[in-house]
Design an enzyme around this catalytic site. Sequence first.
Site, short mmCIF file in Angstrom:
data_model
loop_
_atom_site.label_atom_id
_atom_site.label_comp_id
_atom_site.label_asym_id
_atom_site.label_seq_id
_atom_site.Cartn_x
_atom_site.Cartn_y
_atom_site.Cartn_z
N PRO A 93 46.42 29.11 48.49
CG PRO A 93 48.19 27.84 47.90
CD PRO A 93 46.77 27.73 47.80
N GLY A 97 48.93 31.72 39.42
CA GLY A 97 48.33 30.63 38.26
C GLY A 97 47.14 29.70 38.86
CG LEU A 98 47.39 27.64 42.10
CD1 LEU A 98 47.41 27.14 43.46
CD2 LEU A 98 47.21 26.60 40.95
CB SER A 101 43.76 37.60 41.26
OG SER A 101 43.35 36.98 40.10
CB ALA A 102 39.31 34.91 39.61
CB ALA A 103 39.46 32.19 44.42
CG ASP A 144 41.64 32.67 36.25
OD1 ASP A 144 41.63 32.11 35.46
OD2 ASP A 144 42.54 33.24 36.83
O1 PMV Z 1 47.53 33.10 36.42
P1 PMV Z 1 46.05 32.93 36.54
O2 PMV Z 1 45.60 32.51 37.78
O3 PMV Z 1 45.37 34.51 36.96
O4 PMV Z 1 45.31 32.72 35.10
C1 PMV Z 1 45.47 33.44 34.16
C2 PMV Z 1 44.80 32.76 32.81
C3 PMV Z 1 44.86 33.68 31.64
O5 PMV Z 1 44.49 32.77 30.66
C4 PMV Z 1 46.43 33.85 31.42
C5 PMV Z 1 44.14 35.09 31.58
C6 PMV Z 1 42.72 34.84 31.41
O6 PMV Z 1 42.09 35.85 31.81
O7 PMV Z 1 42.26 33.97 30.93
#
Ligand code: PMV
Length: 314
Positions: A93, A97-98, A101-103, A144
């Site tokens: 979902p 934090g999960l 965006s990268a997935a 990520d």
């Molecule tokens: O919130 P997310 O899932 O985009 O995770 C970001 C992780 C960070 O350490 C805050 C940024 C990064 O690029 O490492």
Amino acid sequence: MGTGSGFGKVILFGEHFVVYGVPGIVSAIDATNDAEVKKTAKGINVKDVRKAAKGYAEEKRMQQLESIDRILRAMGIDAKTVAFDILLGGALPGFSGLGASAASSVAITRAIAQEFGVILTDERVNQIAYEAEKAYAGTPSGIDNTAATFGGLLWFKKNLKDRQNTIEKLHIREPVEIVIGSTGVVANTKAMVEGVTERKQKHPEKYDALFEQAEALALIGREALLQFDLKKVGKLMNDNHRLLQEIEVSHEKLDILVEIARKQGAFGAKLTGGGGGGCMVALTPNQELQERVAEAIENAGYEVLRTRIGAEKT
Ligand code: PMV
């Protein structure tokens, strides 16, 4: 039609600190984002049908368009000369934090490559997705996109001199149940990363000490995971949450979720990812404990994911 997938992830140790070359530990989870790409006659259109926190799609739309532009550029494709539709879905979902965006960037990269007959190694997919991550995170560490591309439980250290990052697969005795709780608050990763940069510049001594502690936690956390000392891993996760509070990336709802999880017996709990909202991860080895923690969080009105870290196939 081209298709592709990318894994979601939880960071067990080191978010934010990894941006500055401190090592971190990340685990892919069994939920993915999946993309389908089909050539068309005109334009580039995205249909995003992922389940998401309220406001997530709107908050990320411009960054998503920029990320697709970056993917094409990194692949050497001129956006003006191609036309295709992207359908983006999958069980991961859009909760901040999960690593959604990268997935999604990994999924889209793989699907575009397949549709346009471009062969990419996983290493190349990872590089392209890193370029795409810049749209979402400004100066991403790369943790990520690495987890989204390769899966598994990984030790990650960014190389600040633009050389190859250290990426090591960690093998643990068996997968471990976790609970992810979503605050429902959509966060802007880029703003969160920039905030840390500003405060770090303003208070160098305080931040240097915190960064040293974060490095120590990652190193001890790695040993504890490899020895399968889960009580110790949980305690270190709690310590990591305290550091994240000190660099001001937690959120009142994250602290509430952490407290609920710990009260129900979680071995440890911390925010995961960029913070400022988004998600909490609790270490809940065995299904009974996982269920107890998950239900308590649901009863308090938050959404949860029940999943595992350290699975070899994810
Ligand atoms: O919130 P997310 O899932 O985009 O995770 C970001 C992780 C960070 O350490 C805050 C940024 C990064 O690029 O490492």
